[in-house]
Design an enzyme around this catalytic site. Structure first.
Site, mmCIF file in Angstrom:
data_model
loop_
_atom_site.group_PDB
_atom_site.id
_atom_site.type_symbol
_atom_site.label_atom_id
_atom_site.label_comp_id
_atom_site.label_asym_id
_atom_site.label_seq_id
_atom_site.Cartn_x
_atom_site.Cartn_y
_atom_site.Cartn_z
ATOM 1 N N ARG A 134 -0.156 11.364 7.554
ATOM 2 C CA ARG A 134 -1.040 10.423 8.262
ATOM 3 C C ARG A 134 -1.098 10.804 9.738
ATOM 4 N NH1 ARG A 134 0.057 4.489 10.296
ATOM 5 N NH2 ARG A 134 -2.042 4.005 10.975
ATOM 6 N N HIS B 181 -5.888 4.614 16.967
ATOM 7 C CA HIS B 181 -4.467 4.237 17.075
ATOM 8 C C HIS B 181 -4.172 4.008 18.564
ATOM 9 C CE1 HIS B 181 -0.417 4.583 14.848
ATOM 10 N NE2 HIS B 181 -0.130 4.139 16.063
ATOM 11 N N ASN C 205 2.015 -1.858 7.664
ATOM 12 C CA ASN C 205 3.077 -1.302 8.511
ATOM 13 C C ASN C 205 4.189 -2.338 8.571
ATOM 14 O OD1 ASN C 205 1.211 0.696 9.009
ATOM 15 N ND2 ASN C 205 1.023 0.313 11.209
ATOM 16 N N TYR D 100 8.255 -3.088 9.631
ATOM 17 C CA TYR D 100 9.473 -2.622 10.309
ATOM 18 C C TYR D 100 10.662 -3.558 10.185
ATOM 19 C CZ TYR D 100 7.014 1.288 12.371
ATOM 20 O OH TYR D 100 6.324 2.452 12.527
ATOM 21 N N GLU E 214 -3.084 -1.430 13.434
ATOM 22 C CA GLU E 214 -2.423 -2.590 14.026
ATOM 23 C C GLU E 214 -3.268 -3.332 15.067
ATOM 24 O OE1 GLU E 214 1.467 -1.440 15.391
ATOM 25 O OE2 GLU E 214 2.189 -1.143 13.359
ATOM 26 N N GLU F 271 3.377 2.611 7.492
ATOM 27 C CA GLU F 271 4.434 2.891 8.473
ATOM 28 C C GLU F 271 5.681 2.112 8.093
ATOM 29 O OE1 GLU F 271 3.739 2.329 12.702
ATOM 30 O OE2 GLU F 271 1.709 3.163 12.515
#
Ligand code: GAL
Length: 473
Positions: free
Chosen positions: A77, A122, A309, A311, A167, A377
């Site tokens: 990616r 991005h 994504n 985390y 995002e 991600e």
């Protein structure tokens, strides 16, 4: 664990243009808002660092390709730098050197049997468009659509997986509410909702263009990458905490996923919380959360898969305002509490909670009508002295991938791919190079920016290899 993954599962890693490319003004590239942000006022970025050179991937792409091959990735990616392709942000002026660069990257990947997943945006808006109002301006949606169409036309014969915007939450909140990301605006309680809205409109326009003009010949898939923590009520027996956790998810995941996957509009709990807070503070400029116009193509149904994504996770209870000011935190009324049993890696926000990913995947399946999901991600950071033998990160990848396997095998979530963040140590936005997410270390003290695999890179390569061997049998 290996047999939980479908044989065409995408095993990937990701990067983003500004974080790795360098060459910030090379060969006709225009400046982006991140160039301006880093070159501007002191104190915005750790150590006054910038992505001027970063991993120098603009010059050293072939080194990146070696890393990709060493890991055995099936997918990579990357993001395109809008200002490298269109220096003033519009299709009036195309930078052919930029086109050449990405053509080489894409062609090299394909010739090594690696499929590109390409992000159009991005965080790095061309500065020329910021000068016209940036994402706060409604006109950005059509400009983004032209850029997206330019990319579909130029690269879409070979790229089959597209992410329009990465995002939007982070762009909106960190860039326009907190001011800690480019363009560094601090307009709490208003700008972020406007920016998020224009990003959704931009995404939807690009998806519709792809759908009607490019999909018939190119047959790819388009989505937007939505980031979200997993949130649980601090006290599972408390109805207030349960409601706070729901609001927390509505203000991150729901903000973007609800309009695209469920109703074409924002979550009702989000709008009512914002409106109630406006009332409480005597704000009378109308709802701060914009409404979608019936005259524009709907945002509903504009994702061919769910790009997530993930985390970290949070426990949540009501609270977390900002005095008598308007701000998103007060609207959300959900205070984050870190569970002391969760280890924190590198940066303070990153509590390591692999099982939160499984819960979030299950929630996505239930809430958004069982979409195909790519985890676009997920990663673990390191700060301080470089630890090549990063055993904690090895355990993190093992544990997380096991949770993904359980989500597929036991919860029936249609997960189609996993992209580790990141291929390389890179420019981690306002943390500069002080926070390292790479599977490869990059030696910034050397002009050659030597890449060296971490133990976690080897671990990930082994996981991928086991999977490939298993599915061959
Ligand atoms: C995401 C972002 C990435 C990377 C990562 C680690 O928000 O998309 O560019 O920086 O976080 O913090």
């Amino acid at each position: 664990m290996a047999n939980m993954f479908p044989c065409d599962f995408a095993w990937g890693a990701g990067t983003a243009a500004y974080q790795i490319e360098g060459g910030w003004d090379a060969d006709g590239k225009g400046p982006s808002i991140w160039d301006t942000f880093c070159h501007g006022e002191r104190g915005r970025v750790f150590g006054e660092q910038s992505g001027d050179v970063a991993c120098d991937s603009y010059e050293l792409w072939e080194e990146d390709l070696k890393c990709i091959q060493q890991l055995g990735l099936t997918h990579y990616r990357l993001s395109l730098s809008w200002a490298r392709l269109l220096p003033d942000g519009t299709t009036q002026h195309v930078n052919h050197k930029g086109v050449q660069y990405y053509n080489k990257v894409i062609n090299d990947l394909l010739s090594c049997n690696v499929s590109p997943m390409v992000t159009l945006y991005h965080f790095d808006l061309p500065q020329a468009l910021q000068d016209q109002g940036g994402w706060k301006s409604p006109g950005m949606a059509a400009l983004f659509d032209s850029y997206a169409q330019f990319c579909f036309q130029t690269f879409g014969d070979r790229v089959k997986l597209w992410i329009t915007i990465n995002e939007p939450y982070v762009c909106a909140k960190l860039g326009h509410e907190d001011g800690v990301h480019a363009p560094g605006l601090k307009e709490p309680g208003t700008a972020a909702y406007l920016v998020g809205h224009n990003m959704l409109r931009a995404h939807a326009m690009a998806w519709h263009s792809y759908n009607s003009l490019y999909r018939p010949a190119q047959r790819g898939a388009v989505s937007l990458a939505i980031n979200s923590d997993w949130a649980e009520p601090l006290d599972p027996a408390s109805t207030e905490d349960i409601a706070a956790a729901e609001r927390y998810l509505a203000f991150t995941l729901g903000w973007f996923a609800w309009p695209v996957f469920v109703t074409g509009d924002y979550p009702e709990s989000m709008r009512s919380a914002i409106d109630a807070q406006s009332k409480k503070l005597g704000y009378n400029g109308g709802s701060r959360l914009p409404r979608f116009s019936k005259d524009e193509p709907s945002v509903l149904g504009t994702a061919d898969f769910f790009a997530l994504n993930y985390y970290t996770s949070r426990n949540v209870k009501p609270g977390g305002g900002c005095g008598q000011m308007l701000c998103m935190k007060a609207d959300r009324d959900a205070e984050e509490v870190l569970d002391p049993s969760w280890p924190v890696c590198g940066v303070s926000w990153l509590a390591v909670v692999p099982h939160g990913l499984r819960k979030l995947l299950k929630y996505i399946k239930g809430t958004f009508n069982s979409p195909a999901v790519y985890i676009t991600e997920n990663g673990f950071s390191q700060t301080g002295p470089v630890q090549t033998e990063d055993v904690q990160r090895c355990a993190f990848y093992r544990d997380t991938i096991l949770e993904v396997a359980k989500a597929i095998g036991e919860d029936g979530v249609d997960v189609q791919g996993y992209f580790a963040w990141s291929l390389l140590d890179n420019f981690e936005w306002s943390d500069g190079f002080s926070v390292r997410f790479g599977l490869f270390h990059v030696d910034l003290s050397k002009a050659e920016r030597t890449r060296a695999i971490y133990r976690s890179g080897q671990e990930y390569a082994e996981i991928i290899m086991k999977h490939k061997t298993h599915t061959k049998d």
